[in-house]
Design a protein around this motif. Sequence first.
Motif, short mmCIF file in Angstrom:
data_model
loop_
_atom_site.label_atom_id
_atom_site.label_comp_id
_atom_site.label_asym_id
_atom_site.label_seq_id
_atom_site.Cartn_x
_atom_site.Cartn_y
_atom_site.Cartn_z
N ASP A 32 0.84 -1.19 0.00
CA ASP A 32 0.00 0.00 0.00
C ASP A 32 0.88 1.24 0.00
O ASP A 32 2.10 1.15 -0.10
N CYS A 33 0.26 2.38 0.06
CA CYS A 33 0.98 3.65 0.04
C CYS A 33 0.35 4.53 1.11
O CYS A 33 -0.87 4.70 1.14
N VAL A 34 1.19 5.04 2.00
CA VAL A 34 0.68 5.81 3.13
C VAL A 34 1.40 7.14 3.25
O VAL A 34 2.57 7.26 2.91
N MET A 72 3.11 9.81 5.57
CA MET A 72 3.77 9.89 6.86
C MET A 72 4.21 11.34 7.05
O MET A 72 4.05 12.16 6.15
N SER A 73 4.79 11.64 8.18
CA SER A 73 5.16 13.02 8.49
C SER A 73 6.15 13.60 7.46
O SER A 73 6.15 14.80 7.22
N ASP A 74 6.97 12.75 6.84
CA ASP A 74 7.96 13.25 5.89
C ASP A 74 7.69 12.83 4.44
O ASP A 74 8.61 12.71 3.65
N GLY A 75 6.43 12.56 4.10
CA GLY A 75 6.06 12.26 2.73
C GLY A 75 5.26 10.97 2.59
O GLY A 75 4.81 10.40 3.57
N TRP A 76 5.10 10.56 1.34
CA TRP A 76 4.37 9.33 1.02
C TRP A 76 5.36 8.19 0.88
O TRP A 76 6.44 8.35 0.32
N PHE A 77 4.95 6.99 1.38
CA PHE A 77 5.82 5.82 1.35
C PHE A 77 5.03 4.58 0.95
O PHE A 77 3.87 4.42 1.34
#
Length: 99
Positions: free
Chosen positions: A50-52, A54-59
């Motif tokens: 999946d793609c989530v 987070m505080s420093d971008g998408w992962f």
Amino acid sequence: MPPREHTRTYFLGKLARELELRGLEASLRPDPPSLKVRDPDAALFTETVDCVAMSDGWFYRWSWGDVVESAEEPALAADRIVKVFTTGEPRPHPALGDA
């Protein structure tokens, strides 16, 4: 579809293309958006990515929650995923002439 889901689907589409270039099959699951990845040579083995945000971008993230790679780096993410499906050697990238 909320803007967040459009972003997730966009990044997953980029990863799907990279995976397909490396010989894996990737199908988009709509709700929640994720990729079902499988090796056509080992049909019983599948993985969900999946793609989530987070505080420093998408992962990109494995089904067990570990981060694969930044969504800004779909080629690197695809290489890491391919390693899980193989003996550890990345498959040739046809678009780069590594046939």
